[in-house]
Design a protein around this motif. Structure first.
Motif, PDB file in Angstrom:
ATOM      1  N   ALA A 280       0.835  -1.206   0.000  1.00 17.99           N
ATOM      2  CA  ALA A 280       0.000   0.000   0.000  1.00 17.99           C
ATOM      3  C   ALA A 280       0.864   1.247   0.000  1.00 17.99           C
ATOM      4  N   ALA A 281       1.627   1.426  -1.084  1.00 22.66           N
ATOM      5  CA  ALA A 281       2.582   2.520  -1.169  1.00 22.66           C
ATOM      6  C   ALA A 281       2.085   3.695  -1.984  1.00 22.66           C
ATOM      7  N   ASP A 282       0.982   3.534  -2.695  1.00 21.72           N
ATOM      8  CA  ASP A 282       0.498   4.584  -3.584  1.00 21.72           C
ATOM      9  C   ASP A 282      -0.960   4.906  -3.282  1.00 21.72           C
ATOM     10  N   PHE A 283      -1.300   6.185  -3.407  1.00 21.05           N
ATOM     11  CA  PHE A 283      -2.692   6.574  -3.277  1.00 21.05           C
ATOM     12  C   PHE A 283      -3.521   5.930  -4.375  1.00 21.05           C
ATOM     13  N   GLY A 284      -4.746   5.586  -4.049  1.00 21.73           N
ATOM     14  CA  GLY A 284      -5.632   5.011  -5.037  1.00 21.73           C
ATOM     15  C   GLY A 284      -6.267   6.075  -5.911  1.00 21.73           C
ATOM     16  N   PRO A 285      -7.015   5.649  -6.929  1.00 20.53           N
ATOM     17  CA  PRO A 285      -7.732   6.598  -7.782  1.00 20.53           C
ATOM     18  C   PRO A 285      -8.695   7.454  -6.968  1.00 20.53           C
ATOM     19  N   VAL A 286      -8.987   8.639  -7.479  1.00 14.78           N
ATOM     20  CA  VAL A 286      -9.956   9.518  -6.834  1.00 14.78           C
ATOM     21  C   VAL A 286     -11.242   9.517  -7.646  1.00 14.78           C
ATOM     22  N   CYS A 287     -12.319   9.911  -6.998  1.00 10.75           N
ATOM     23  CA  CYS A 287     -13.636   9.802  -7.620  1.00 10.75           C
ATOM     24  C   CYS A 287     -13.887  10.924  -8.629  1.00 10.75           C
ATOM     25  N   PRO A 288     -14.598  10.634  -9.703  1.00  9.73           N
ATOM     26  CA  PRO A 288     -14.958  11.686 -10.661  1.00  9.73           C
ATOM     27  C   PRO A 288     -15.853  12.731  -9.997  1.00  9.73           C
ATOM     28  N   SER A 289     -15.720  13.953 -10.441  1.00 11.22           N
ATOM     29  CA  SER A 289     -16.440  15.123  -9.915  1.00 11.22           C
ATOM     30  C   SER A 289     -15.890  15.596  -8.582  1.00 11.22           C
ATOM     31  N   ALA A 290     -14.903  14.890  -8.010  1.00  9.07           N
ATOM     32  CA  ALA A 290     -14.346  15.317  -6.724  1.00  9.07           C
ATOM     33  C   ALA A 290     -13.297  16.392  -6.901  1.00  9.07           C
ATOM     34  N   THR A 291     -12.707  16.476  -8.077  1.00 11.36           N
ATOM     35  CA  THR A 291     -11.560  17.349  -8.262  1.00 11.36           C
ATOM     36  C   THR A 291     -11.804  18.343  -9.371  1.00 11.36           C
ATOM     37  N   SER A 292     -10.999  19.384  -9.353  1.00  7.24           N
ATOM     38  CA  SER A 292     -11.063  20.404 -10.398  1.00  7.24           C
ATOM     39  C   SER A 292      -9.642  20.725 -10.838  1.00  7.24           C
ATOM     40  N   GLY A 293      -9.309  20.453 -12.094  1.00  3.57           N
ATOM     41  CA  GLY A 293      -7.997  20.771 -12.616  1.00  3.57           C
ATOM     42  C   GLY A 293      -6.871  19.938 -12.046  1.00  3.57           C
ATOM     43  N   MET A 294      -7.139  18.695 -11.702  1.00  4.27           N
ATOM     44  CA  MET A 294      -6.121  17.841 -11.105  1.00  4.27           C
ATOM     45  C   MET A 294      -5.795  16.705 -12.065  1.00  4.27           C
ATOM     46  N   ASN A 295      -5.170  17.054 -13.166  1.00  3.12           N
ATOM     47  CA  ASN A 295      -4.920  16.090 -14.224  1.00  3.12           C
ATOM     48  C   ASN A 295      -3.845  15.070 -13.871  1.00  3.12           C
TER      49      ASN A 295
END
Length: 522
Positions: free
Chosen positions: A84-99
């Protein structure tokens, strides 16, 4: 590769730092790593070398396809050790401009920071819910500062936008068939509840006490915390709640427009049907088959407003009804506001005419005159101060009035604060979210030009929060006394000063109290 039973046999004798240990969860084994390779500069974290972190652990299944617009489903089990060394995917619509983030619907994962040396340590646990347009991977929510104080810190991702809140008649029929309640929506809220359930079931393996979990969040995350506090679906799962920038008198119209806002089921169903029509879908099968990107909406820029729904299932009652009946979880609460938020806007330019327009839009009739008498202005120099003072007081008074309603059906203490410290390098004052770095004591992981004063303030703020997480009371050590809120209109000043101060002038408290009493509660 060892199977589950073999790993379980090893765990009871493991005494090394937990980043050197395979930890068993209900779905499979995981292994973390050291959170720090050296002592973070400036902050002086104790036991930094023992802090372990695990990133991206699934607490529920992929939410795409047939799992879209459904309650979170159990995660798929795994046999091999998950590093568990890496952050997992984030949810759609949760972020803005975080490509630079991986964004997909397999996003229900969490991260854990712990200084425990054994799965038997039973340290107190805090579950952090992030504000809108954020994710659990954001540096602002790094949990190392909490872990250093013998608190197991957990943050997690949850669905937002249409993915998290869509309600339709067909989805209501599905819920009626499964749980007997004819309503829908609140998938994101159910994600939040599922994360809590996962923590309760698994946190002992990470050195945490499953019977001592405090929930905590800011803004939209404070709404998540408030819903956990109120919902019968989480009854008995928590021992305390920290609600930052998120509770106010339910008669305040801001309850509908700020992060804690919610809609009626009728309005949510209408929004859902209109949204489906815009996508040329007539049934949920069509919606579940659409590409993810077609369903993404902007938090502030979409014509479709997706939010929590009064579904009488996950959210059992209005805020006023919940206060009158008593929350499902009767636990101590810590809550408060920052100086420059919820309408207050530091360093603004405002003419007298613009100030008067705002008064006319916000109030009506006799209330305009009463508010202008107590928040007067005569030119563009005095108008900004009057404007900001009115909005700041509205938050402080509204939160204090909430505590008075809370006291009617609860014997549990509430501690309220007012934060007024502006972080360095900012021109927004003590803005919305500005206290987070300090309460989490993680100045080491963000970029402002921190000063010695900031490190001192962070140590004090973190001390209050840690004490509350451990005991349900923020007091302890050499901190300035913080009395529980009572019928006296006082609030704990934190940031640029410490100790009890008036919520507002008595006349201003009475004015807001009188005005709220004439409005419809939410």
């Amino acid at each position: 590769m060892l199977g589950h039973s073999a790993w379980l046999a090893l765990l009871p004798v493991a005494r090394a730092a937990l980043y050197d240990t395979v930890v068993q969860t209900s779905h499979g084994p995981v292994m973390g790593y050291r959170a720090f390779n050296s002592s973070p500069s400036g902050i002086g974290l104790g036991r930094w070398e023992e802090i372990a972190v695990w990133k991206g652990i699934p607490f529920a299944a992929n939410t795409s396809g047939e799992n879209r617009f459904r309650p979170p489903q159990p995660a798929e089990a795994w046999d091999e050790v998950r590093y568990a060394a890496d952050f997992g995917p984030v949810c759609p619509s949760a972020t803005s401009g975080m490509n630079d983030y991986t964004i997909n619907e397999d996003c229900l994962n969490l991260n854990i920071w712990s200084v425990a040396n054994s799965s038997s340590d039973k340290l107190p646990v805090v579950m952090w819910s992030y504000p809108a347009e954020s994710t659990a991977r954001d540096d602002l929510f790094n949990g190392g500062g909490m872990a250093a104080q013998d608190v197991v810190f957990v943050n997690y991702n949850y669905r937002t936008g249409s993915f998290g809140w869509l309600a339709t008649p067909e989805l209501s029929e599905e819920r009626l068939a499964t749980v007997g309640v004819n309503s829908s929506g609140n998938w994101g809220m159910l994600d939040q509840f599922a994360a809590l359930k996962w923590i309760k079931a698994n946190i002992a393996s990470f050195g945490g006490d499953p019977d001592h979990i405090t929930v905590m969040g800011q803004s939209a995350g404070s709404a998540a915390t408030y819903h956990i506090l109120n919902s019968p679906l989480t009854e008995g799962d928590i021992v305390g709640a920290i609600i930052e920038s998120g509770v106010r008198d339910p008669h305040d119209p801001l309850c509908t427009s700020l992060a804690e806002g919610y809609t009626t089921l009728e309005d949510s169903l209408a929004t859902g049907e209109s949204f489906m029509t815009s996508l040329s879908c007539s049934d949920i099968a069509c919606m579940r088959a659409l590409p993810m990107d077609d369903l993404i909406t902007s938090f502030m820029g979409s014509s479709y407003s997706f939010s929590a729904t009064l579904d009488h299932y996950a959210m059992p009652a209005t805020y006023l009804e919940a206060l009158e009946a008593g929350a499902a979880n009767q636990v101590p609460v810590l809550t408060g506001n920052t100086k420059d938020e919820s309408g207050a806007n530091f360093n603004i330019t405002l003419s007298l005419a613009e100030y008067l327009v705002d008064l006319n839009e916000t109030f009506s009739g006799v209330w305009i005159e009463r508010f202008f008498d107590l928040y007067p202005a005569n030119d563009s120099t005095s108008a900004p101060g009057a404007y900001n003072s009115q909005w700041t007081d509205r938050s402080k008074v509204g939160t204090w009035l909430w505590t008075q309603l809370w006291a009617n059906a609860s014997t549990e203490d509430v501690y309220t604060y007012f934060w007024d410290h502006a972080p360095p390098g900012e021109d927004r004052g003590a803005y919305h979210e500005s206290e987070i770095n300090y309460v989490l004591n993680n100045l080491y992981d963000t970029d402002p030009p921190w000063t010695e004063e900031d490190y001192v303030i962070a140590a004090r703020m973190n001390g209050y929060w840690v004490n509350f997480i451990k005991t349900g009371n923020p007091n302890g050590g050499n901190l300035t006394e913080w009395p529980a809120t009572d019928s006296s209109p006082l609030v704990q000043h934190v940031g640029n000063g410490w100790g009890q101060i008036p919520v507002a002038d008595a006349a201003k408290v009475s004015l807001f109290e009188d005005w709220f009493a004439t409005l419809t509660a939410y």
